[in-house]
Design a protein around this motif. Structure first.
Motif, PDB file in Angstrom:
ATOM      1  N   LEU A 203     -31.801 -27.047   4.716  1.00 37.78           N
ATOM      2  CA  LEU A 203     -32.271 -26.891   2.949  1.00 37.78           C
ATOM      3  C   LEU A 203     -33.225 -25.597   3.313  1.00 37.78           C
ATOM      4  O   LEU A 203     -33.114 -24.503   2.684  1.00 37.78           O
ATOM      5  N   GLY A 204     -34.173 -25.947   3.983  1.00 40.62           N
ATOM      6  CA  GLY A 204     -35.405 -25.002   4.172  1.00 40.62           C
ATOM      7  C   GLY A 204     -34.870 -23.277   4.289  1.00 40.62           C
ATOM      8  O   GLY A 204     -35.507 -22.299   3.914  1.00 40.62           O
ATOM      9  N   ILE A 205     -33.946 -23.343   5.341  1.00 44.07           N
ATOM     10  CA  ILE A 205     -33.726 -21.873   6.067  1.00 44.07           C
ATOM     11  C   ILE A 205     -32.744 -21.252   4.823  1.00 44.07           C
ATOM     12  O   ILE A 205     -33.082 -19.896   4.510  1.00 44.07           O
ATOM     13  N   ALA A 206     -31.721 -21.924   4.103  1.00 46.97           N
ATOM     14  CA  ALA A 206     -31.191 -21.269   2.984  1.00 46.97           C
ATOM     15  C   ALA A 206     -32.190 -20.957   2.021  1.00 46.97           C
ATOM     16  O   ALA A 206     -31.956 -19.842   1.303  1.00 46.97           O
ATOM     17  N   LEU A 207     -33.105 -21.709   1.733  1.00 51.83           N
ATOM     18  CA  LEU A 207     -33.969 -21.469   0.248  1.00 51.83           C
ATOM     19  C   LEU A 207     -34.923 -20.334   0.988  1.00 51.83           C
ATOM     20  O   LEU A 207     -35.423 -19.610   0.304  1.00 51.83           O
TER      21      LEU A 207
END
Length: 252
Positions: A203-207
């Motif tokens: 999730l963190g990479i996408a966000l």
């Protein structure tokens, strides 16, 4: 990707574009992550990871325009690294419920600050800054860094005011400098969160990529956007989320 991740990506892009000028992205993004059922510490840690990339993207246009006050930036960075590390440590050891309380109260206070803080044109200060004011400015910057390491919501907004009113930067310079400062603040906090396995990297990479793009866009248009309109939209949304976060907190 699940549909809620796409919604989060859109929200993170929009808040990053606006947040380069106003700050306070986390007052919106973290409560929204809570609403999607993401655990409190994971939400705060993953948001911090994304903020690091947003701050990097937002810094680029200001670095290109040479709006970064390097002579004042170094001591602020040292204070920020120490303070944010302390704050991240606090976020790690406190309970999830206490962290959620910090977020809810911060959102409420942030909404109030956004309503009462002076507009951009009232922030400019051209008179020499007394030494006492500078000391207060560095002290407040350190205390804010501790808060920024726990939960960054409203951190950059208030820090911008401190840089302008106490350290003598113009508003434009303060916006640019806070992007660099927030990169280090979020970066050291995210590093500690990563060490303790609190970041959801998928999730963190996408966000993070979403905020990086939003940060570049926001930084580019920071001097061209209608700040009054952005402030109104941002404040309205934050007030709604403050009410929702406090309602959920007291109901639980």
């Amino acid at each position: 990707m699940n549909w809620h991740i796409w919604i989060l990506i859109v929200i993170f892009v929009i808040t990053s574009i606006v947040g380069v000028v106003t700050g306070s992205n986390s007052l919106i993004t973290v409560p929204v992550m809570f609403q999607f059922g993401i655990m409190e510490k994971t939400a705060v840690a993953t948001n911090m990871f994304a903020l690091t990339l947003m701050s990097a993207g937002g810094s680029i246009p200001f670095l290109r325009q040479r709006l970064i006050k390097k002579e004042k930036l170094l001591p602020l960075l040292i204070l920020t690294l120490i303070g944010s590390a302390i704050g991240a440590g606090i976020a790690i050891i406190i309970s999830a419920g206490a962290l959620k309380l910090v977020v809810a109260v911060s959102v409420a206070i942030g909404a109030i600050l956004l309503l009462i803080l002076p507009e951009r044109q009232k922030l400019e200060e051209t008179d020499p800054i007394p030494a006492r004011k500078k000391i207060y400015g560095f002290l407040l910057s350190f205390l804010l860094a501790i808060y920024g390491g726990v939960f960054s919501g409203g951190y950059v907004t208030v820090l911008t005011i401190v840089l302008v009113k106490l350290l003598g930067l113009s508003y434009r310079e303060a916006v640019g400098n806070t992007k660099v400062i927030n990169f280090f603040s979020s970066g050291i906090a995210a590093t500690l969160f990563a060490y303790f396995g609190l970041i959801d990297y998928s999730l963190g990479i996408a966000l993070g990529l979403a905020t990086f793009v939003g940060g570049i866009i926001g930084g580019h248009y920071a001097t061209k956007m209608s700040e009054k309109f952005l402030r109104a939209v941002f404040t309205f949304t934050t007030v709604l989320l403050a009410a929702k976060s406090l309602f959920d907190l007291f109901n639980n």
